[in-house]
Design a protein around this motif. Structure first.
Motif, short mmCIF file in Angstrom:
data_model
loop_
_atom_site.label_atom_id
_atom_site.label_comp_id
_atom_site.label_asym_id
_atom_site.label_seq_id
_atom_site.Cartn_x
_atom_site.Cartn_y
_atom_site.Cartn_z
N GLU A 50 0.74 -1.15 -0.03
CA GLU A 50 0.15 0.03 0.02
C GLU A 50 1.01 1.29 0.06
OE1 GLU A 50 -2.43 -0.49 3.26
OE2 GLU A 50 -3.50 -1.99 2.32
N ARG A 51 2.13 1.02 0.58
CA ARG A 51 2.96 2.25 0.71
C ARG A 51 3.47 2.65 -0.64
NH1 ARG A 51 3.84 7.17 2.27
NH2 ARG A 51 6.19 7.59 2.50
N GLN B 250 2.11 2.00 -3.66
CA GLN B 250 0.99 2.56 -4.38
C GLN B 250 0.56 3.97 -4.05
OE1 GLN B 250 -2.10 -0.02 -3.44
NE2 GLN B 250 -1.63 -1.66 -4.93
N GLU B 251 0.87 4.35 -2.78
CA GLU B 251 0.90 5.73 -2.22
C GLU B 251 1.96 6.56 -2.91
OE1 GLU B 251 0.46 6.10 1.81
OE2 GLU B 251 -1.25 4.70 1.84
N GLU B 252 3.20 5.99 -2.90
CA GLU B 252 4.09 6.80 -3.57
C GLU B 252 4.16 7.11 -4.94
OE1 GLU B 252 7.21 8.18 -2.36
OE2 GLU B 252 6.15 7.90 -0.54
N VAL C 117 1.59 10.20 -5.08
CA VAL C 117 1.91 11.34 -4.67
C VAL C 117 2.88 12.23 -5.60
CG1 VAL C 117 3.29 12.56 -2.72
CG2 VAL C 117 1.73 10.55 -2.50
#
Length: 110
Positions: free
Chosen positions: A72-73, A75-77, A80
């Motif tokens: 999930e991290r 995918q967030e990166e 952003v």
């Protein structure tokens, strides 16, 4: 019999994408055959994971809940937006109008 079939289906679901990802990696790394490399390079999206990576990550996240947080991290990166102007001043800068280059000492910000 049912157990054997389910084991074979699981092996196919995990092994085929893994083997395809390994073959893709070898073609992109070695550059041979050239026509396959051109096709793969044209289809590659910037920052996208292949099928083998996705299957392996999902399998590992099933066995290790901490892996889900890592996925999930990642995918967030991707989502952003990273601007150079955000935060501290840049360490290296080139001003073409004035004909100057600026290099500031500093540690690696990771």
């Amino acid at each position: 019999m049912v157990m054997m079939v389910s084991l074979m289906v699981t092996a196919v679901i995990v092994l085929i994408p893994f083997l395809l990802a390994a073959a893709r990696h070898m073609v992109l790394r070695t550059g041979r055959p050239k026509w396959v490399r051109r096709v793969l390079a044209a289809r590659a999206k910037e920052g996208a994971d292949g099928a083998g990576v996705t299957v392996t990550d999902e399998l590992l996240s099933f066995l290790n809940p901490g892996k889900r947080v890592q996925i999930e991290r990642r995918q967030e990166e991707r989502l952003v937006r990273h601007d150079v102007q955000d935060g501290a001043p840049r360490r290296v800068g080139v001003d073409l109008d004035r004909g100057t280059a600026v290099i500031r000492p500093g540690g690696d910000r990771g």
